[in-house]
Write an enzyme that holds these catalytic residues in place. Sequence first.
Site, PDB file in Angstrom:
ATOM      1  N   CYS A  94      42.616  21.824   7.139  1.00  0.00           N
ATOM      2  CA  CYS A  94      43.482  21.888   5.953  1.00  0.00           C
ATOM      3  C   CYS A  94      44.967  21.688   6.298  1.00  0.00           C
ATOM      4  O   CYS A  94      45.361  20.591   6.669  1.00  0.00           O
ATOM      5  CB  CYS A  94      43.228  23.190   5.218  1.00  0.00           C
ATOM      6  SG  CYS A  94      43.806  23.179   3.503  1.00  0.00           S
ATOM      7  N   ARG A 128      44.609  20.687  -8.327  1.00  0.00           N
ATOM      8  CA  ARG A 128      44.131  21.321  -7.117  1.00  0.00           C
ATOM      9  C   ARG A 128      42.662  21.005  -6.931  1.00  0.00           C
ATOM     10  O   ARG A 128      41.883  21.056  -7.878  1.00  0.00           O
ATOM     11  CB  ARG A 128      44.356  22.832  -7.209  1.00  0.00           C
ATOM     12  CG  ARG A 128      44.895  23.374  -5.919  1.00  0.00           C
ATOM     13  CD  ARG A 128      45.218  24.822  -5.865  1.00  0.00           C
ATOM     14  NE  ARG A 128      45.104  25.209  -4.454  1.00  0.00           N
ATOM     15  CZ  ARG A 128      46.030  24.960  -3.546  1.00  0.00           C
ATOM     16  NH1 ARG A 128      47.139  24.369  -3.878  1.00  0.00           N
ATOM     17  NH2 ARG A 128      45.838  25.304  -2.290  1.00  0.00           N
ATOM     18  N   HIS A 192      37.202  24.813   4.757  1.00  0.00           N
ATOM     19  CA  HIS A 192      37.168  26.233   5.104  1.00  0.00           C
ATOM     20  C   HIS A 192      35.708  26.655   5.008  1.00  0.00           C
ATOM     21  O   HIS A 192      34.825  25.831   4.909  1.00  0.00           O
ATOM     22  CB  HIS A 192      38.014  27.031   4.115  1.00  0.00           C
ATOM     23  CG  HIS A 192      39.424  26.550   4.010  1.00  0.00           C
ATOM     24  ND1 HIS A 192      40.310  26.662   5.039  1.00  0.00           N
ATOM     25  CD2 HIS A 192      40.099  25.944   3.001  1.00  0.00           C
ATOM     26  CE1 HIS A 192      41.479  26.155   4.665  1.00  0.00           C
ATOM     27  NE2 HIS A 192      41.382  25.701   3.442  1.00  0.00           N
TER      28      HIS A 192
END
Lengths: 242, 451
Positions: A94, A128, A192
């Site tokens: 990320c 997002r 993640h």
Amino acid sequence: MELNIYHLYPDVLNLYGDRGNVLCMQRRLEWRGIQANVVNVPIGEKFTAKDCDLIFIGGGQDFEQAVLLDDLKGAKTAELKAAIEDGVPVLAICGGYQMLGQYYKTWDGQQCDFTGALDLYTVGSEQRMIGNYMFTCEEAGCNIVGFENHSGKTYLGSGVRPLGKILEGYGNNGEDGTEGARYKNVFASYSHGCLLPKNPKLADLLLKTALERKYGEAVLPPLADEFETAAHNYMEARLSRK
Amino acid sequence: MTAVLACKLCRTLIRLLGRGGTDFPGRVALKLCPNLLGELAKNVTTVIVTGTNGKTTTSRMIEQSWQDAGISYFANKSGANLLSGVTAEFAVHSSLTGRCRYSHALIEADEAALKFISKYVDAKVIVFTNVFRDQLDRYGEVTHTLEKLRIGAQNSPNAVLCLNADDSLITSLHDDVPNPVLFYGVNTPIYETRVTEVSDAPYCIRCKSEYEYDFVTYGHLGGYRCPHCGYARPKPDICVCKVVLSDEEHSEVVFRDGETEIPATVNLPGGYNIYNACAAMAAAKAMGLELSKAAQSLSRFACGFGRMEKFEINGTDVRMILIKNPAGCNQVLSFLTQRKEPFVFAACLNDRTQDGRDVSWIWDVSFERLVDMGDTLSEVYLSGTRAEDMALRFLYAGFPKEKLHVQKDYGRLMEQATAHKLPVFVMPTYTAMLALRGTISKTYGYKQFWE
């Protein structure tokens, strides 16, 4: 045999449980009788790549980014780039992934320069990209499952190739179907989850790459992996049903 | 007031159907009358409790002090802490003409919802507990949460703000508002042994230099100061000056209000509940209640659902402790690792919206500390939709496989976990807690959560 795993910025790049990747590599080495030494390189600490066999960089909060970039520029960036060119395996997640690229441009046009270690860049968007996601990874020989949460859209230049192809979710930018980046021995991803524990084949690929680079040849005896496979298969099945 | 009526009807219907509808009736009412909450709350003295961790427990403590002071009040007890849920709570406690039946309201507000609720409710007191990383898919990073709280404070010009002096993020709310402020804090470390945790706020909120600490209570809470710009922990107006005792059932502490020392027993264990008690005392002070009496209330309040809640199942003590985020979960572990007697542990991890869809956070919790307990921790059960991820976390923490049992069926989970004839500690996430309580009430005859 032993591996020295360098964890860059564990003090600020520690969001979303990414440190589990370090724990995962450590355990999978120990279970095979290989010693794992984890070296933390926080802000203010000098980074020397000479004894480094593997580098991990996670994601962090925006608030501390300015402090971090200040610390990273100059000597640390040079050392990191040299290590990458030298073939040191890197796992970057990320924010750490974005930082290996050339720059981040916010949606209103402000540019923030990064290390430029990899031929890629990121542009902020208002949307997002959040959710469980899945991509194929030929090198690992399986689908990879994880959780993505980013507003930056990353675009790969010709000098790098994607880590995988998106099956479910957004990936690099939600547009070209790519996810993550590969360059020399760098593995970068938005995932993640955390990434390695439930994708043990990818974990072992990284470890094998590091061991082969250090010792010329390496055989990783297989582990039982029932828990790992159960967690992987649960999410793979759930995302396949969609 | 058609909206009030609609809201009441909805809730009655939903409860008749046997489901705890806490949110839907409010949404119906808000559709019919957008300013409904403003109208209903107009003449009600309202105290709001918000922040990442400790909202519910602090509210229950304040509630007890109000009961003991004879205040006429209602509280949003069922966890309906968004704009719609709070609206519904006001509606059902009002007459059909929109007059509230109580003079006071005690409202727990979700930290992201405060800025909406405060547009309509002119609070008299707002208690801010703390800001920690929590459900990053919903709230984003801690500074984003802080900004939402800041807007809430700015919307509330008439409120006394009770701020946690030990939280550098919360304290910064004082910077931008003219409101009267009451700082509360804990002047002493609360754990004998404390492991280093990830700090959610290591750098100064004003100038981004690294903080120095005189002492840390937990997480980023404690006696911080910035060596660069001088931003530092303010002197609390009311504080815990001494922790006399902290065992498995309760804590004994001494509060200090100016020169006066007030001893108190907090009838819930865990260092974080000492903070909640201190927040409740600050609220009492802001309300002008008698503090020695409010301190007594701390020894007899009823805990919220799943907050160290106790059940007896198959002759075995079961304690349920809600978990939401790394900071809260690490606090629960600090409590558990004090145990000397053997126990069984169960973790139930769900990934619905209210739990946080991203389960990555379990890798930020120091479950390794439970491994260090050896056989005191007898068996570990993993449950919830993401049981496999939790099992994997425990495996990598260092537990032997034989100790780890995945059981996704809550009925069987309770049977198996209690079969060892050892005390059981269950840590569920929010929706897992509701489901687990449902199973427990159906099978063993405990109350439903909205009763």
